[in-house]
Structure formats: C-alpha cells, structure tokens
Design a protein around this motif. Structure first.
Motif, PDB file in Angstrom:
ATOM      1  N   ILE A  56       0.991  -0.895   0.403  1.00 30.20           N
ATOM      2  CA  ILE A  56       0.251   0.268  -0.175  1.00 30.20           C
ATOM      3  C   ILE A  56       0.428   1.700  -0.333  1.00 30.20           C
ATOM      4  CG2 ILE A  56      -1.929  -1.500   1.331  1.00 30.20           C
ATOM      5  CD1 ILE A  56      -1.537   0.347   3.821  1.00 30.20           C
ATOM      6  N   ALA A  57       2.136   0.981  -0.061  1.00 32.81           N
ATOM      7  CA  ALA A  57       3.109   2.378  -0.284  1.00 32.81           C
ATOM      8  C   ALA A  57       4.010   2.168  -0.990  1.00 32.81           C
ATOM      9  CB  ALA A  57       4.289   1.753   1.400  1.00 32.81           C
ATOM     10  N   GLU A  58       3.647   1.671  -2.217  1.00 31.92           N
ATOM     11  CA  GLU A  58       4.322   1.543  -3.511  1.00 31.92           C
ATOM     12  C   GLU A  58       4.254   2.830  -4.185  1.00 31.92           C
ATOM     13  OE1 GLU A  58       3.855  -1.278  -7.483  1.00 31.92           O
ATOM     14  OE2 GLU A  58       1.932  -0.634  -6.222  1.00 31.92           O
ATOM     15  N   ASP A  59       3.282   4.296  -3.776  1.00 32.66           N
ATOM     16  CA  ASP A  59       3.602   4.969  -4.706  1.00 32.66           C
ATOM     17  C   ASP A  59       3.383   6.319  -3.660  1.00 32.66           C
ATOM     18  OD1 ASP A  59       3.094   4.316  -7.058  1.00 32.66           O
ATOM     19  OD2 ASP A  59       0.467   4.410  -6.722  1.00 32.66           O
ATOM     20  N   ALA A  60       3.890   5.520  -2.292  1.00 28.88           N
ATOM     21  CA  ALA A  60       5.100   6.902  -0.986  1.00 28.88           C
ATOM     22  C   ALA A  60       5.715   7.200  -1.473  1.00 28.88           C
ATOM     23  CB  ALA A  60       4.530   5.963  -0.088  1.00 28.88           C
ATOM     24  N   GLU A  61       5.910   8.406  -1.525  1.00 31.60           N
ATOM     25  CA  GLU A  61       6.995  10.123  -1.591  1.00 31.60           C
ATOM     26  C   GLU A  61       7.730   9.599  -0.623  1.00 31.60           C
ATOM     27  OE1 GLU A  61       8.290  14.423  -2.241  1.00 31.60           O
ATOM     28  OE2 GLU A  61       5.320  13.546  -2.043  1.00 31.60           O
ATOM     29  N   LEU A  62       8.831   9.225  -0.094  1.00 30.71           N
ATOM     30  CA  LEU A  62       9.968   9.166   0.655  1.00 30.71           C
ATOM     31  C   LEU A  62      10.529  10.655   0.703  1.00 30.71           C
ATOM     32  CD1 LEU A  62      10.994   7.677   2.919  1.00 30.71           C
ATOM     33  CD2 LEU A  62      12.949   7.405   1.520  1.00 30.71           C
ATOM     34  N   VAL A  63      10.869  11.347   2.100  1.00 28.86           N
ATOM     35  CA  VAL A  63      11.111  12.634   2.373  1.00 28.86           C
ATOM     36  C   VAL A  63      12.112  12.599   3.116  1.00 28.86           C
ATOM     37  CG1 VAL A  63      10.041  14.880   2.677  1.00 28.86           C
ATOM     38  CG2 VAL A  63       9.108  13.615   1.640  1.00 28.86           C
ATOM     39  N   LEU A  64      13.257  12.993   2.919  1.00 34.69           N
ATOM     40  CA  LEU A  64      14.420  13.114   4.005  1.00 34.69           C
ATOM     41  C   LEU A  64      14.534  14.293   4.155  1.00 34.69           C
ATOM     42  CD1 LEU A  64      16.135  10.138   1.344  1.00 34.69           C
ATOM     43  CD2 LEU A  64      15.008   9.811   3.895  1.00 34.69           C
ATOM     44  N   HIS A  65      15.209  14.638   5.772  1.00 32.56           N
ATOM     45  CA  HIS A  65      15.443  15.890   5.438  1.00 32.56           C
ATOM     46  C   HIS A  65      16.331  15.801   7.061  1.00 32.56           C
ATOM     47  CE1 HIS A  65      10.758  17.641   5.554  1.00 32.56           C
ATOM     48  NE2 HIS A  65      10.719  15.794   5.972  1.00 32.56           N
ATOM     49  N   ARG A  66      17.537  16.348   6.438  1.00 29.07           N
ATOM     50  CA  ARG A  66      18.882  16.523   7.221  1.00 29.07           C
ATOM     51  C   ARG A  66      18.362  17.054   8.167  1.00 29.07           C
ATOM     52  NH1 ARG A  66      21.570  12.089   6.008  1.00 29.07           N
ATOM     53  NH2 ARG A  66      23.292  13.107   4.223  1.00 29.07           N
ATOM     54  N   VAL A  67      19.122  16.623   9.217  1.00 30.47           N
ATOM     55  CA  VAL A  67      19.494  17.113  10.519  1.00 30.47           C
ATOM     56  C   VAL A  67      21.033  18.103  11.090  1.00 30.47           C
ATOM     57  CG1 VAL A  67      18.981  17.187  12.730  1.00 30.47           C
ATOM     58  CG2 VAL A  67      17.395  16.023  11.194  1.00 30.47           C
ATOM     59  N   PRO A  68      20.884  18.757  10.523  1.00 31.05           N
ATOM     60  CA  PRO A  68      22.660  19.371  11.227  1.00 31.05           C
ATOM     61  C   PRO A  68      23.187  18.782  12.610  1.00 31.05           C
ATOM     62  CG  PRO A  68      21.371  21.011  11.257  1.00 31.05           C
ATOM     63  CD  PRO A  68      20.314  20.257  10.644  1.00 31.05           C
ATOM     64  N   LEU A  69      24.196  18.565  12.599  1.00 31.61           N
ATOM     65  CA  LEU A  69      24.971  18.196  14.087  1.00 31.61           C
ATOM     66  C   LEU A  69      25.496  19.563  14.512  1.00 31.61           C
ATOM     67  CD1 LEU A  69      26.323  16.005  15.522  1.00 31.61           C
ATOM     68  CD2 LEU A  69      28.791  16.355  14.289  1.00 31.61           C
ATOM     69  N   VAL A  70      25.260  19.613  15.253  1.00 28.49           N
ATOM     70  CA  VAL A  70      25.070  20.728  16.974  1.00 28.49           C
ATOM     71  C   VAL A  70      25.783  20.202  18.065  1.00 28.49           C
ATOM     72  CG1 VAL A  70      23.512  21.754  18.504  1.00 28.49           C
ATOM     73  CG2 VAL A  70      22.781  21.619  15.511  1.00 28.49           C
ATOM     74  N   GLY A  71      26.459  21.003  18.316  1.00 28.21           N
ATOM     75  CA  GLY A  71      28.032  20.853  19.399  1.00 28.21           C
ATOM     76  C   GLY A  71      27.772  22.141  20.367  1.00 28.21           C
ATOM     77  N   ARG A  72      27.608  21.781  21.537  1.00 30.44           N
ATOM     78  CA  ARG A  72      27.899  23.006  22.934  1.00 30.44           C
ATOM     79  C   ARG A  72      29.088  22.460  23.462  1.00 30.44           C
ATOM     80  NH1 ARG A  72      21.273  22.280  24.457  1.00 30.44           N
ATOM     81  NH2 ARG A  72      21.074  22.437  22.568  1.00 30.44           N
ATOM     82  N   CYS A  73      29.420  24.076  23.521  1.00 26.42           N
ATOM     83  CA  CYS A  73      30.541  23.804  25.701  1.00 26.42           C
ATOM     84  C   CYS A  73      30.578  24.781  25.800  1.00 26.42           C
ATOM     85  CB  CYS A  73      31.622  24.365  24.209  1.00 26.42           C
ATOM     86  SG  CYS A  73      32.501  24.140  22.668  1.00 26.42           S
ATOM     87  N   ARG A  74      30.421  24.286  27.354  1.00 20.14           N
ATOM     88  CA  ARG A  74      29.856  24.727  28.399  1.00 20.14           C
ATOM     89  C   ARG A  74      31.069  25.799  28.838  1.00 20.14           C
ATOM     90  NH1 ARG A  74      26.360  21.647  31.968  1.00 20.14           N
ATOM     91  NH2 ARG A  74      25.464  20.227  30.684  1.00 20.14           N
TER      92      ARG A  74
END
Length: 74
Positions: A56-74
């Motif tokens: 039932i997913a044969e015509d499904a659109e696969l949408v990929l959202h890239r999430v950037p790497l985030v770093g924090r320094c204290r």
C-alpha cells in the motif's frame, strides 16, 4: 549495505501504523536523518523503492530531512 535494513525498518513501521489506522494507502513517509548517521540517501531511496512494490506504500513519497550536527561547549 545497511540502507536495505533501514528501508525495511521504515516500511515495517509505516505498514504497522497504516494497519492500526485502517489506512488503504500510504502517500508520504517523512524521515529525519542526522548528518552523522552515515546513511547514503541515494542507496536508501533505491532500497525503499524496491521494497514498496506491491504494498500500500507503492506510490509513497519518501521525504528525507537532513538534521545538522549541533555541538555545545560549557
């Protein structure tokens, strides 16, 4: 190629949710992918398109959202 296993997992989850909600068709699947995930998006899309044939997913659109790497320094 671990993209096949990822695509299988994505499809399994989508089909499970569709079944729980009595859905007749899956039109879109959105996925967040971290930049450091190591996933090759072209390979993932290829694997996904192969797996959805006849489902039932044969015509499904696969949408990929890239999430950037985030770093924090204290």
């Amino acid at each position: 190629m671990h993209e096949m296993a990822i695509a299988e997992g994505i499809l399994d989850i989508a089909l499970e949710y569709a079944k729980k909600n009595d859905a007749a068709v899956i039109r879109k699947i959105s996925l967040l992918l971290g930049d450091m995930s190591g996933v090759e998006t072209d390979a993932l899309e290829f694997c996904f398109s192969s797996l959805v044939r006849g489902t039932i997913a044969e015509d499904a659109e696969l949408v990929l959202h890239r999430v950037p790497l985030v770093g924090r320094c204290r």
